[in-house]
Write an enzyme that holds these catalytic residues in place. Structure first.
Site, short mmCIF file in Angstrom:
data_model
loop_
_atom_site.label_atom_id
_atom_site.label_comp_id
_atom_site.label_asym_id
_atom_site.label_seq_id
_atom_site.Cartn_x
_atom_site.Cartn_y
_atom_site.Cartn_z
N LYS A 1 0.83 -1.21 0.00
CA LYS A 1 0.00 0.00 0.00
C LYS A 1 0.87 1.26 0.00
O LYS A 1 0.66 2.16 -0.80
CB LYS A 1 -0.90 -0.01 1.24
CG LYS A 1 -1.57 1.31 1.52
CD LYS A 1 -2.49 1.25 2.74
CE LYS A 1 -1.86 1.52 4.08
NZ LYS A 1 -1.52 2.92 4.35
N ASN A 2 1.83 1.32 0.92
CA ASN A 2 2.57 2.57 1.09
C ASN A 2 3.61 2.81 0.00
O ASN A 2 4.23 3.86 -0.05
CB ASN A 2 3.20 2.62 2.49
CG ASN A 2 2.12 2.77 3.56
OD1 ASN A 2 0.97 3.10 3.25
ND2 ASN A 2 2.48 2.50 4.80
N CYS B 1 -5.17 13.03 13.38
CA CYS B 1 -5.69 11.69 13.13
C CYS B 1 -5.92 11.03 14.48
O CYS B 1 -5.60 11.60 15.52
CB CYS B 1 -4.79 10.90 12.21
SG CYS B 1 -3.57 9.88 13.01
N ARG C 1 0.02 14.51 13.75
CA ARG C 1 0.59 14.20 12.41
C ARG C 1 0.71 15.44 11.51
O ARG C 1 0.03 15.56 10.49
CB ARG C 1 -0.24 13.10 11.72
CG ARG C 1 -0.20 11.79 12.46
CD ARG C 1 -0.85 10.67 11.69
NE ARG C 1 -0.04 10.19 10.60
CZ ARG C 1 -0.46 9.28 9.71
NH1 ARG C 1 -1.68 8.79 9.79
NH2 ARG C 1 0.34 8.87 8.75
N ASP D 1 4.30 0.51 12.12
CA ASP D 1 3.08 -0.10 11.57
C ASP D 1 2.89 -1.55 12.02
O ASP D 1 1.87 -2.17 11.68
CB ASP D 1 3.09 -0.03 10.03
CG ASP D 1 2.88 1.39 9.53
OD1 ASP D 1 2.39 2.22 10.31
OD2 ASP D 1 3.20 1.66 8.36
N ARG E 1 -8.88 -0.56 4.39
CA ARG E 1 -7.98 0.45 3.81
C ARG E 1 -6.62 -0.14 3.47
O ARG E 1 -5.96 0.33 2.54
CB ARG E 1 -7.77 1.61 4.81
CG ARG E 1 -8.99 2.46 5.03
CD ARG E 1 -8.64 3.66 5.87
NE ARG E 1 -7.51 4.37 5.28
CZ ARG E 1 -6.81 5.31 5.89
NH1 ARG E 1 -7.13 5.68 7.11
NH2 ARG E 1 -5.81 5.91 5.28
#
Ligand code: EPU
Length: 418
Positions: A22-23, A116, A121, A303, A395
Site C-alpha cells: 500500500k505505502n 488523526c 501528524r 506499523d 484500507r
C-alpha cells in the site's frame, strides 16, 4: 457497517501470497501524474486506499483503469491540480499530490490533512521543504496553496526522516532547476521504490536507500511501468499471526525488508526460515516476552507495533513496547484489554504483562494497524471475537478474511444491515 467475526484458536497452516505494498503504490500513483502519457503499475493491491487514490487521480483529470492488480494511469488529461477535503480527510496519503502537481502545473491546492486518531501528524516538513525549493505557500480556508513557476534545487535537511516529506520533496525536486540535496531522508523500502520509479521516468536521483539523496533536476519526465514491492507490513502481520496460531509460509515477500521483525520473532522463540522470496514461521512452544522499540527503517516499523503488543499479551513474562515514531499510537490497547490482556500505557510505552489466554470479545477498529492487532488477537483467543468498524482494515489489507480462511482460520464477514 460490516463486522468481522472470528472463532479463535483454530490452528493455522499452509501458505499465502502477500499483496503489493500500500505505502509504495500510493506515492507511485501520484508520481505517475508528472508525465504526460500512460503508465502501468502491476501488483497493485485492491484496497480501499488504492480506490480512494484512484478517485483522486480522476478528480485531477487522469484516466485510470484498474483490473486484476494492473493499474493504468493516463496523465495526459490531468488539468485540475486540487485535492479536496473530502478525500484528504479519509486518506492522508492524498497529500502526496502536493509535490508532483506543483512541479507539473506551477500551482496546487491541497486540503490540509488535520489530526488523526493517534495524534497531530503535522505536515510542516513537506511545506518547509517546498518553500526551500522556492514555492510560495499560503493557507486559505483549510487548503494549502503552493505556487512556483519552476522550483529551484536547494539543500534540505529534515529534523526527522519523514517518509511522506521525503517522498513529496523528491517528487517536487526531480524536475526542479539545479540540484537538491535531502539530508536525513527516509530510507523505507517504499521510498526506495518511489525514487527508483522517478529514475525510471527519466529522473536523476542518487543515494537511493541512504539518508542523503542527491537529485539533479531534469527538464521532463516520461511515463514508466513498475511492479510494486511486496507489502512488508502485511507480511509482518501474518508472521505475528503465525507466531501465535500455527506454522505458515508467506510467499512473494522480500525477507530483507523484515530483518528487524524476524530478529524479534526469533528472540521471542519462534522458528523462522527464509528463502529469497518466502518466509516460514513456526510458533514458539512458549512465547518469550521481548521488549521492542519502533524506529525508522531499518528499525522495527511502527506499523507493526500494535500487532507486536497483541503477541506480547500472550507471552511468558512482561515486556515494554515503545513507539518513537508516533507517541500516541496506542488506541488498540483498551481494545486488547477487552480480550483479557494486561496492558498499561505510560507516555509512548506500553507495559505488557503476558496472560495465559485471551478470550474473544466484541471490539472496535480504530485504525488500519490497530484493527490488524485485533484480528491477530481474535485468531488466538478462545471463543468468538467480533470486530466492528472494519472499513479501517479494508484500507490496508487485501482480502484479509479470505487469506486467513485459506490458512484454516474460522473468520467471516457480516453486514448487520444487509
Ligand atoms: N512528522 C512531522 N512533520 C511532518 C511529517 C512528519 O513532525 O511534516 C512526524 C510525524 O508526526 C511522525 C513522524 O514525523 O511523528 C513520522 O511521520 P512520517 O512522515 O514518516 O509518516 P507518514 O509519511 O505520514 C508513512 C506511512 C504510515 C507509517 C509512517 C511511518 C504512508 C502512506 N503512510 O506515514 O503508514 O506509519 O510513514 O513509517 O506511507 C499505515 O500504513 O497504517 C500508516 C500509518
Amino acid at each position: 457497517m460490516d463486522k468481522i467475526l472470528i472463532e479463535g484458536q483454530k490452528p493455522l497452516s499452509g501458505s499465502v501470497m502477500i499483496s503489493g505494498a500500500k505505502n509504495a503504490v500510493l506515492p507511485i500513483m501520484t508520481a505517475a501524474l508528472m508525465a504526460e502519457g500512460k503508465s502501468a503499475l502491476t501488483r497493485v493491491p485492491d484496497l480501499r486506499d488504492t480506490r480512494t487514490m484512484i478517485r483522486l487521480m480522476k478528480i485531477v483529470g487522469a484516466t485510470c483503469s484498474f483490473k486484476d492488480g494492473r493499474l493504468e494511469i493516463n496523465a495526459s488529461t490531468v488539468n485540475n491540480p486540487e485535492a479536496p477535503y473530502d478525500l484528504v480527510k479519509t486518506m492522508r496519503a492524498s497529500f502526496y499530490v502536493l509535490g508532483p502537481l506543483l512541479a507539473r502545473f506551477g500551482v496546487v491546492k491541497v486540503s490540509l490533512p488535520g489530526g488523526c486518531a493517534w495524534g497531530p501528524r503535522p505536515v510542516d516538513f513537506h511545506l518547509k521543504g517546498l518553500e526551500k525549493l522556492g514555492a510560495k505557500i499560503t493557507l486559505e480556508s483549510g487548503y494549502i496553496i503552493a505556487e512556483a513557476k519552476r522550483l529551484k534545487g536547494a539543500d534540505i535537511s529534515f529534523e526527522f526522516p519523514s517518509v511522506g516529506a521525503t517522498g513529496n520533496i523528491a517528487m517536487a525536486a526531480v524536475t526542479a532547476e539545479g540540484t537538491t540535496i535531502i539530508e536525513n531522508a527516509a530510507r523505507e523500502p517504499e521510498i526506495v521504490q518511489l525514487c527508483e520509479y522517478l529514475n525510471a521516468m527519466g529522473g536523476c536521483i542518487g543515494g537511493i536507500g541512504t539518508t542523503r539523496l542527491t537529485i539533479d533536476g531534469v527538464d521532463e519526465l516520461h511515463p514508466a511501468d513498475i511492479d510494486v514491492i511486496p507489502d512488508r507490513i502485511e507480511t509482518g502481520t501474518f508472521l505475528i499471526a503465525g507466531a501465535l496460531s500455527g506454522e505458515i509460509t508467506l510467499n512473494g515477500v522480500n525477507p530483507q525488508h523484515l530483518d528487524a521483525v524476524l530478529l524479534k520473532l526469533k528472540e521471542a522463540g519462534c522458528n523462522v526460515s527464509t528463502t529469497s522470496n518466502s518466509i516460514t514461521i513456526a510458533p514458539a512452544e512458549t512465547i518469550q516476552a521481548v521488549d521492542m522499540t519502533t524506529a525508522v527503517y531499518p528499525g522495527f516499523p511502527t506499523d507493526l507495533q500494535a500487532q507486536w503488543v497483541a503477541l506480547m499479551s500472550l507471552a511468558k513474562g512482561s515486556s515494554m513496547i515503545t513507539d518513537t515514531v508516533y507517541h500516541d499510537r496506542f488506541s488498540h490497547v483498551p481494545e486488547l484489554n477487552r480480550f483479557g490482556a494486561n496492558i498499561k500505557v505510560d507516555n509512548n510505552t506500553a507495559f505488557v504483562r503476558g496472560v495465559d489466554e485471551l478470550v474473544g470479545a466484541p471490539v472496535m477498529s480504530t485504525d488500519i494497524r490497530a484493527s490488524a492487532s485485533l484480528i491477530v488477537a481474535g485468531l488466538a483467543a478462545k471463543g468468538i471475537t467480533e470486530v466492528s468498524r472494519v472499513y479501517h482494515i479494508d484500507r490496508g489489507y487485501e482480502q484479509i478474511e479470505e487469506k486467513f480462511r485459506s490458512l484454516g482460520a474460522n473468520i467471516w464477514r457480516e453486514n448487520p444491515n444487509a
